[in-house]
Each structure stands twice: as structure tokens, then as C-alpha cells.
Design a protein around this motif. Structure first.
Motif, PDB file in Angstrom:
ATOM      1  N   TYR A 428       0.834  -1.206   0.000  1.00 37.38           N
ATOM      2  CA  TYR A 428       0.000   0.000   0.000  1.00 37.38           C
ATOM      3  C   TYR A 428       0.872   1.261   0.000  1.00 37.38           C
ATOM      4  O   TYR A 428       0.609   2.217  -0.729  1.00 37.38           O
ATOM      5  CB  TYR A 428      -0.951   0.014   1.199  1.00 37.38           C
ATOM      6  CG  TYR A 428      -1.782   1.279   1.211  1.00 37.38           C
ATOM      7  CD1 TYR A 428      -2.807   1.457   0.282  1.00 37.38           C
ATOM      8  CD2 TYR A 428      -1.495   2.321   2.097  1.00 37.38           C
ATOM      9  CE1 TYR A 428      -3.543   2.641   0.244  1.00 37.38           C
ATOM     10  CE2 TYR A 428      -2.226   3.509   2.062  1.00 37.38           C
ATOM     11  CZ  TYR A 428      -3.246   3.652   1.132  1.00 37.38           C
ATOM     12  OH  TYR A 428      -3.963   4.829   1.087  1.00 37.38           O
ATOM     13  N   ASP A 480      -3.148   8.578   5.247  1.00 38.72           N
ATOM     14  CA  ASP A 480      -3.681   7.449   4.479  1.00 38.72           C
ATOM     15  C   ASP A 480      -2.979   6.144   4.854  1.00 38.72           C
ATOM     16  O   ASP A 480      -3.610   5.095   4.964  1.00 38.72           O
ATOM     17  CB  ASP A 480      -3.529   7.708   2.975  1.00 38.72           C
ATOM     18  CG  ASP A 480      -4.552   8.729   2.472  1.00 38.72           C
ATOM     19  OD1 ASP A 480      -5.405   9.148   3.283  1.00 38.72           O
ATOM     20  OD2 ASP A 480      -4.497   9.096   1.288  1.00 38.72           O
ATOM     21  N   ALA A 483      -4.193   5.021   8.298  1.00 38.30           N
ATOM     22  CA  ALA A 483      -5.568   4.502   8.225  1.00 38.30           C
ATOM     23  C   ALA A 483      -5.566   3.091   7.642  1.00 38.30           C
ATOM     24  O   ALA A 483      -6.275   2.202   8.105  1.00 38.30           O
ATOM     25  CB  ALA A 483      -6.437   5.435   7.381  1.00 38.30           C
ATOM     26  N   ARG A 484      -4.726   2.884   6.626  1.00 41.45           N
ATOM     27  CA  ARG A 484      -4.679   1.560   6.000  1.00 41.45           C
ATOM     28  C   ARG A 484      -4.076   0.531   6.963  1.00 41.45           C
ATOM     29  O   ARG A 484      -4.538  -0.613   7.029  1.00 41.45           O
ATOM     30  CB  ARG A 484      -3.886   1.626   4.687  1.00 41.45           C
ATOM     31  CG  ARG A 484      -3.832   0.306   3.935  1.00 41.45           C
ATOM     32  CD  ARG A 484      -5.225  -0.245   3.597  1.00 41.45           C
ATOM     33  NE  ARG A 484      -5.914   0.557   2.607  1.00 41.45           N
ATOM     34  CZ  ARG A 484      -5.986   0.257   1.307  1.00 41.45           C
ATOM     35  NH1 ARG A 484      -5.462  -0.864   0.860  1.00 41.45           N
ATOM     36  NH2 ARG A 484      -6.621   1.048   0.476  1.00 41.45           N
ATOM     37  N   GLN A 486      -4.351   0.517  10.158  1.00 42.98           N
ATOM     38  CA  GLN A 486      -5.419   0.187  11.107  1.00 42.98           C
ATOM     39  C   GLN A 486      -6.419  -0.792  10.477  1.00 42.98           C
ATOM     40  O   GLN A 486      -6.818  -1.779  11.092  1.00 42.98           O
ATOM     41  CB  GLN A 486      -6.135   1.488  11.480  1.00 42.98           C
ATOM     42  CG  GLN A 486      -6.911   1.418  12.760  1.00 42.98           C
ATOM     43  CD  GLN A 486      -7.252   2.841  13.246  1.00 42.98           C
ATOM     44  OE1 GLN A 486      -7.308   3.774  12.445  1.00 42.98           O
ATOM     45  NE2 GLN A 486      -7.466   2.986  14.534  1.00 42.98           N
ATOM     46  N   GLU A 487      -6.793  -0.512   9.254  1.00 43.54           N
ATOM     47  CA  GLU A 487      -7.775  -1.344   8.555  1.00 43.54           C
ATOM     48  C   GLU A 487      -7.237  -2.764   8.347  1.00 43.54           C
ATOM     49  O   GLU A 487      -7.927  -3.755   8.600  1.00 43.54           O
ATOM     50  CB  GLU A 487      -8.131  -0.655   7.225  1.00 43.54           C
ATOM     51  CG  GLU A 487      -9.230  -1.327   6.425  1.00 43.54           C
ATOM     52  CD  GLU A 487      -8.708  -2.407   5.492  1.00 43.54           C
ATOM     53  OE1 GLU A 487      -9.353  -3.463   5.411  1.00 43.54           O
ATOM     54  OE2 GLU A 487      -7.639  -2.200   4.875  1.00 43.54           O
ATOM     55  N   ILE A 488      -5.976  -2.860   7.905  1.00 48.66           N
ATOM     56  CA  ILE A 488      -5.376  -4.177   7.658  1.00 48.66           C
ATOM     57  C   ILE A 488      -5.350  -4.995   8.946  1.00 48.66           C
ATOM     58  O   ILE A 488      -5.714  -6.178   8.969  1.00 48.66           O
ATOM     59  CB  ILE A 488      -3.924  -4.019   7.118  1.00 48.66           C
ATOM     60  CG1 ILE A 488      -3.925  -3.389   5.715  1.00 48.66           C
ATOM     61  CG2 ILE A 488      -3.194  -5.365   7.099  1.00 48.66           C
ATOM     62  CD1 ILE A 488      -2.540  -2.932   5.249  1.00 48.66           C
ATOM     63  N   CYS A 489      -4.934  -4.354  10.026  1.00 51.65           N
ATOM     64  CA  CYS A 489      -4.779  -5.086  11.284  1.00 51.65           C
ATOM     65  C   CYS A 489      -6.136  -5.519  11.848  1.00 51.65           C
ATOM     66  O   CYS A 489      -6.276  -6.629  12.358  1.00 51.65           O
ATOM     67  CB  CYS A 489      -4.005  -4.241  12.297  1.00 51.65           C
ATOM     68  SG  CYS A 489      -2.270  -4.054  11.810  1.00 51.65           S
ATOM     69  N   ALA A 490      -7.140  -4.640  11.713  1.00 51.12           N
ATOM     70  CA  ALA A 490      -8.476  -5.005  12.191  1.00 51.12           C
ATOM     71  C   ALA A 490      -9.005  -6.201  11.403  1.00 51.12           C
ATOM     72  O   ALA A 490      -9.515  -7.175  11.955  1.00 51.12           O
ATOM     73  CB  ALA A 490      -9.421  -3.808  12.047  1.00 51.12           C
ATOM     74  N   ARG A 491      -8.849  -6.149  10.096  1.00 50.23           N
ATOM     75  CA  ARG A 491      -9.379  -7.209   9.233  1.00 50.23           C
ATOM     76  C   ARG A 491      -8.679  -8.540   9.486  1.00 50.23           C
ATOM     77  O   ARG A 491      -9.297  -9.604   9.452  1.00 50.23           O
ATOM     78  CB  ARG A 491      -9.210  -6.765   7.769  1.00 50.23           C
ATOM     79  CG  ARG A 491      -9.521  -7.819   6.726  1.00 50.23           C
ATOM     80  CD  ARG A 491      -9.770  -7.189   5.360  1.00 50.23           C
ATOM     81  NE  ARG A 491      -8.839  -6.128   5.005  1.00 50.23           N
ATOM     82  CZ  ARG A 491      -7.609  -6.326   4.519  1.00 50.23           C
ATOM     83  NH1 ARG A 491      -7.132  -7.552   4.390  1.00 50.23           N
ATOM     84  NH2 ARG A 491      -6.864  -5.302   4.209  1.00 50.23           N
ATOM     85  N   ARG A 492      -7.369  -8.469   9.761  1.00 50.52           N
ATOM     86  CA  ARG A 492      -6.603  -9.706   9.930  1.00 50.52           C
ATOM     87  C   ARG A 492      -6.542 -10.180  11.383  1.00 50.52           C
ATOM     88  O   ARG A 492      -5.918 -11.203  11.666  1.00 50.52           O
ATOM     89  CB  ARG A 492      -5.172  -9.494   9.415  1.00 50.52           C
ATOM     90  CG  ARG A 492      -5.077  -9.409   7.903  1.00 50.52           C
ATOM     91  CD  ARG A 492      -3.655  -9.101   7.479  1.00 50.52           C
ATOM     92  NE  ARG A 492      -3.468  -9.251   6.035  1.00 50.52           N
ATOM     93  CZ  ARG A 492      -3.104 -10.386   5.452  1.00 50.52           C
ATOM     94  NH1 ARG A 492      -2.891 -11.478   6.168  1.00 50.52           N
ATOM     95  NH2 ARG A 492      -2.954 -10.448   4.144  1.00 50.52           N
TER      96      ARG A 492
END
Ligand SMILES: [Zn+2]
Length: 595
Positions: A428, A480, A483-484, A486-492
Motif C-alpha cells: 500500500y 492514508d 488509516a490503512r 489500522q484497517e489491515i490489522c483489524a481485518r486480519r
């Protein structure tokens, strides 16, 4: 015997001037003829640029013919003694006429491989960056390395070497030598003898904060400043080497200059150091001529800029701006030695750090000379560049924590793989930075501590380095990326921690000081090229308290840096020294006028 002067070059009838330049470009008099149409020239650098432009503007077939007009290195023409006088001299100086049979065979093989890959002969300025001749070994290594280049790049590299050959031939015709540049070049060669433990055997240059080699560099530089004629020299509380060349007027303000002497691991000899030796050689000249100025010159060889041993960077220049943070002292290196311990065992007085802060009122400004560390000037055939702004940057170090588990038995959809999360972030960063066009983003450190081939990574350490030409663009990029993450870690289903280790604002050059550099470069006849700096420099710290402006010096080998192939010629160093001298002289003249 020298046959030319700048006056003659400008005033002789065109045909005669061209005749005196015979042999400048191998069997290709059209280049000098074209350049001579742009007379008069204010300096050799301007003439050289006109020569290079004549080649750049010629059709590709003419460029190829120019390359093919050159003999092979240690080739048939050398053996048959049919080389031009210039080539005979150059190949002889490089020791190629005295090859052993094995070396000769190796070069013949390289010649054959090179010719079949590129369709033209290998061309190398065998007089080298100093002008005094590369050794046979260096020639063979360069030959083998360039054989792996892509064809288009190698075509341009051949032309650049041809211009370098012409530069040296031109000096021979003028009977001049870049003596000041050679002094700087030799100085950095000597300083490069000090390298951290473990790197000497590898033949690599590594000087990180407060190692034995680092402290030896500081002592060497202090001694050198004293020999050079600086009036006051000392090593300060963070390991900066400070030399002052005093004004005729004790009450005068000070011109601050300098750069760093630490290096990255397996780095080059000129990154940072060039900005120490350029002013140093000029002060030596001032001293020789017994000249004093209406201002003091303070040269600081900064102890730390690269952030190699400790997470914090700009330790040297931060002390001058009052930004050396006390909590840095608790950071530890890879061996667990804290910065505090390292400084104490080097005999540095921690209580004196706060006192290193410079009072802006005492100073005129800060100027820094630095090798470009990029390909721009090299591709433009320009020795010097004017820096307009230093890009702002943010650095983070982080860790992602997942769950270590059996690589054979954990199904793909049940994994909490810390390294895969970091890999997703890395990609990313690459995509997001590219969106801006002139931002850059890098994940330079990526580790799975104690990882095993059969274990899903439970932990991953990484770094992020983001840079952009202004602060708003840098912050948008950083937001950005965070934020990404955070998103990656939450999803995984993994956790992360992130520490900001550096935040540096973009530092536009002070207009008045940028103009001083421009005038100094223009006075040498070097065409002006203005450019931002993608790399961070000590000047971006000093920017917080003083007006600052930087001068870039062309790097050879496509401007590669943070690499042992980093290189710069004595001739470009000479021009940088002359530009520094021009800036100092003009400043002195202006101050005397208004006084
Ligand atoms: Zn540097």
C-alpha cells in the motif's frame, strides 16, 4: 605543453580554435566545432556543457558513431600501437599497457561479451574520478559491473564517460589541474580509512554514531581543521567537530556551514563529508592568502545525521537548534547500549548539550554543500545544482503482533500472520506514494524476529519512511498510510504499535541565500539548474533557526548513493569549492559595501 587559454578559445578564428581542440573527442571534430558556435564562454565548465549539449542534440546515429570511434580497452589497437596519442597516454596511465597475460585475457573476454551485448565498445574514463588513473583492478570490476546494465542506460553511460574523457583532455590542453578539488578528494579518501569494527575486513565504509571509528574520524577532522588554519577547534558535547575561522572584526556575525561525517552501513565516501571538505579547503586558501573576512566562518562536521545506530536522527544538528531531546538518551542500539551510555563512555558531557544551542542573532545563515544522491545532474551533464527546498518527511518504526502457529496445520483462513499484514502495508505504501507523483514511501526494515520456516509469523517489525515536497502533502500521505495500517490489522485480527521517530518539515531555501548560490554558480559559467532535495539534510534542522540554502554536486554512476559506488570527480569538487569561495567573497564584498 598547454596550448590554450580561455581568451584564446574565445578569440581565435573558429577554424584555428577547432584545430587547437583536435583530439578532444575521439575522431569527432564536429563536437568542438558545434560548441564553438556558442562563444564566448565565461569558463571551461560552460564550454564543457556546450560540448555535451552538442552531443545530446545530435541524432542517435551520430552518438553511436562517436561511441564506436573509440578503441577497445587494451584491445587490438593498443597492441598494434595504432591508438591516438591521447588514448595511448590514458591507457598507459591506467596500467593497461602493462597487463599480465591473465588480465589481458580477462579484458579481451569482457570486450567480446560487451560488444556482443551492446554493439559498441566499452568506454571508461580510465583516468578516473580524481584524474590520476584508475587501477587495473578497478577497471576490470567496472567493466564487469557495467556489462549487466540495460542497453539504453549503458548507451548514455558511455556518452557520459566520453564527456569525462574530454574534460580531462581539455584540462591537459589548458595545462590546468583541479588542485583544490583533488585536495578535497584526497581528504575524503583518507577519512574513509576509518570504518566500524567488522566492516574493515569486508572493505566497506560504515561509521555510525560514537563507535571507535566514529571517534577516530572526529579526532582526525579536529586535527585537520587545526592544520588547515582554523583559529578555534573543538569537539562538542554531542561529538560535532567545530572549527571557527575568525573575522577581522571580533564583534562580527558568523556564517555557519558544514555537513555530517557519519555514514550509512556500507555507504559512500562523499555523502555528508563533501560538505565538510569543501569549506575546509576554501578556509585553507583564505589562510594561505592571509585573508580575513567581515564575518566568522564556523564549520561544523556534524556527528550524526543518518539514524543508523539509534532510532533518532540529526543528533548533531539537533543540538545546535536546541532540539536534542532528553528522552533520546534512553534509546538503545542493537546491542542494548543506551545512547546515554554510548555518550558517557565517549567522554561526552551530557550536561553541556543544552548550551550548544546557537543564538540566531549571532549568525548570518547556514549553507550546506552535499552530493546530490540522485541521477538528475548526472543525466543533465551538469556539475552543480541549486536546491530550492528539502522535502518534508515522517518516519515510523512499528511492530505487528499476530499469532505464531504451526505452518502445516493452521488453515489459511484461521491465520493471524503478522508478516503478511506487514507485506500488505508495504504494497500500500508503494501504491499510495506513487499516486502523488513526487512523494516517496519506503518500508526499509522488515523482520520476523526468531522466525522459522515452519511457523506462521507471530511478530513482524517494520519501518516506514514517507517524504513529500510540502508538509500538507506529506501529512495526507501519512494519514492514508496509518488509516490503512489500522484497517489491515483489524481485518486480519492482529495488533500493532507504531512509534513516530522523526517528523521533519519541508524546508524551502531562504530566497536571498539561494540567490547567493545561484550567483556563485553562474559566475563559474555553469548553467543554473534548480531542484528540490528528496533526501533529508542537516540544513533542514538548521532551517528551524536560520535562513539556509544548499548546493548540490553531481554524483557519478547515475548519482547512486548510500552505496559504495557513490562517486564524484575532483573537477566537480573543484567547482563546488570555487562556488563556495564565490559565495563567501560576494558576501564579504556586500557587507563591506554596506558597512
Ligand atoms: Zn548526507
Amino acid at each position: 605543453m598547454p596550448t590554450l587559454t580561455l581568451d584564446l578559445l574565445n578569440s581565435l578564428p573558429a577554424e584555428e580554435a577547432a584545430a587547437r581542440l583536435d583530439g578532444l573527442y575521439e575522431h569527432s571534430p564536429w563536437i568542438a566545432e558545434a560548441a564553438l558556435r556558442e562563444r564566448p564562454f565565461r569558463g571551461l565548465a560552460q564550454f564543457q556543457h556546450a560540448l555535451a549539449r552538442a552531443v545530446t542534440q545530435a541524432p542517435r546515429e551520430a552518438q553511436l558513431a562517436l561511441i564506436r570511434a573509440h578503441p577497445e580497452l587494451a584491445g587490438k589497437a593498443m597492441v598494434a600501437r595504432t591508438l591516438t596519442a591521447e588514448s595511448t597516454n590514458e591507457q598507459g596511465k591506467a596500467g593497461l599497457t602493462a597487463c599480465t597475460p591473465e588480465e589481458f585475457d580477462r579484458i579481451q573476454q569482457l570486450n567480446a561479451d560487451y560488444n556482443s551485448r551492446f554493439g559498441f565498445p566499452f568506454i571508461l574514463a580510465v583516468r578516473g574520478p580524481r584524474g590520476s588513473g584508475l587501477g587495473k583492478q578497478a577497471i576490470i570490476e567496472t567493466f564487469a559491473r557495467r556489462l549487466r546494465n540495460l542497453p539504453d542506460f549503458e548507451f548514455d553511460e558511455a556518452l557520459r564517460n566520453i564527456h569525462r574523457i574530454a574534460e580531462i583532455r581539455l584540462q591537459d590542453k589548458f595545462g590546468i589541474e583541479p588542485a583544490l578539488g583533488q585536495a578535497a578528494w584526497d581528504g575524503m579518501e583518507t577519512l574513509a580509512r576509518y570504518t566500524d569494527a567488522g566492516y574493515e575486513a569486508l572493505g566497506q565504509l560504515t561509521v555510525t554514531y560514537l563507535t571507535e571509528a566514529h571517534q577516530a574520524c572526529a579526532r582526525h577532522l579536529a586535527e585537520l581543521m587545526r592544520e588547515t588554519g582554523f583559529d578555534e577547534v573543538h569537539i562538542d558535547a554531542v561529538g560535532n567537530v567545530v572549527g571557527r575561522y575568525l573575522s577581522e572584526d571580533a564583534e562580527a556575525k558568523t556564517l555557519l556551514t558544514g555537513s555530517h561525517y557519519d555514514t550509512v552501513r556500507n555507504g559512500g565516501k562523499y555523502d555528508g563529508r563533501l560538505g565538510i571538505y569543501v569549506p575546509l579547503v576554501w578556509v585553507r586558501e583564505l589562510r594561505k592568502q592571509g585573508r580575513r573576512l567581515p564575518f566568522h566562518i564556523e564549520l561544523v562536521a556534524f556527528s550524526e545525521e543518518e539514524g543508523q545506530r539509534y532510532k533518532a536522527t540529526f543528533l548533531g544538528s539537533s543540538a545546535l537548534t536546541g532540539d536534542f531531546r532528553a528522552d533520546w538518551l534512553e534509546q538503545h542500539d542493537a546491542e542494548g547500549i543506551t545512547l546515554r551510555q554510548a555518550m558517557q563512555s565517549a567522554g561526552l558531557d551530557l550536561s553541556a548539550i543544552a548550551g550548544l544551542r546557537r543564538q540566531p542573532d549571532d549568525y548570518l545563515g547556514f549553507v550546506e554543500v552535499h552530493i546530490e544522491q540522485g541521477p538528475v545532474l548526472n543525466e543533465l551533464n551538469l556539475p552543480l545544482g541549486i536546491v530550492t527546498s528539502i522535502n518534508g518527511s515522517i518516519r515510523y518504526v512499528g511492530r505487528i503482533e499476530g499469532m505464531a502457529s504451526h505452518a502445516g496445520t493452521t488453515p489459511m483462513d484461521r491465520r493471524r500472520d503478522a508478516a503478511a499484514a506487514a507485506a500488505e502495508l508495504l504494497l500500500y505504501v508503494e501504491q499510495r506514494a506513487a499516486l502523488d507523483g513526487d512523494s516517496v514511501g519506503t518500508v526499509g526494515m522488515l523482520q520476523v524476529p526468531n522466525g522459522s520456516i515452519n511457523v506462521v509469523p507471530g511478530l513482524c517489525h517494520f519501518s516506514i519512511d514517507l517524504r513529500a515536497p510540502n508538509d500538507a502533502q506529506r501529512d495526507a500521505l501519512s494519514n492514508d498510510v496509518l488509516a490503512r495500517l489500522q484497517e489491515i490489522c483489524a481485518r486480519r485480527g492482529v495488533a500493532y504499535t507504531l512509534e513516530e521517530t522523526m517528523r521533519a518539515s519541508a524546508a524551502p531555501s531562504a530566497p536571498a541565500w539561494q540567490v547567493r548560490w545561484e550567483n556563485a554558480v553562474d559566475a563559474l559559467g555553469v548553467p543554473l539548474h534548480r531542484m528540490p532535495s528528496g533526501a533529508g539534510h542537516d540544513a533542514m534542522k538548521l532551517h528551524d533557526i536560520l535562513p539556509q540554502a544548499m548546493l548540490f554536486v553531481r554524483g557519478e554512476n547515475a548519482g547512486i548513493s548510500h552505496n559504495p559506488l557513490e562517486s564524484s570527480t575532483a573537477d566537480d569538487m573543484q567547482l563546488a569549492i570555487e562556488a563556495f569561495g564565490g559565495l563567501v567573497d560576494t558576501l564579504a564584498r556586500d557587507m563591506r559595501k554596506t558597512a
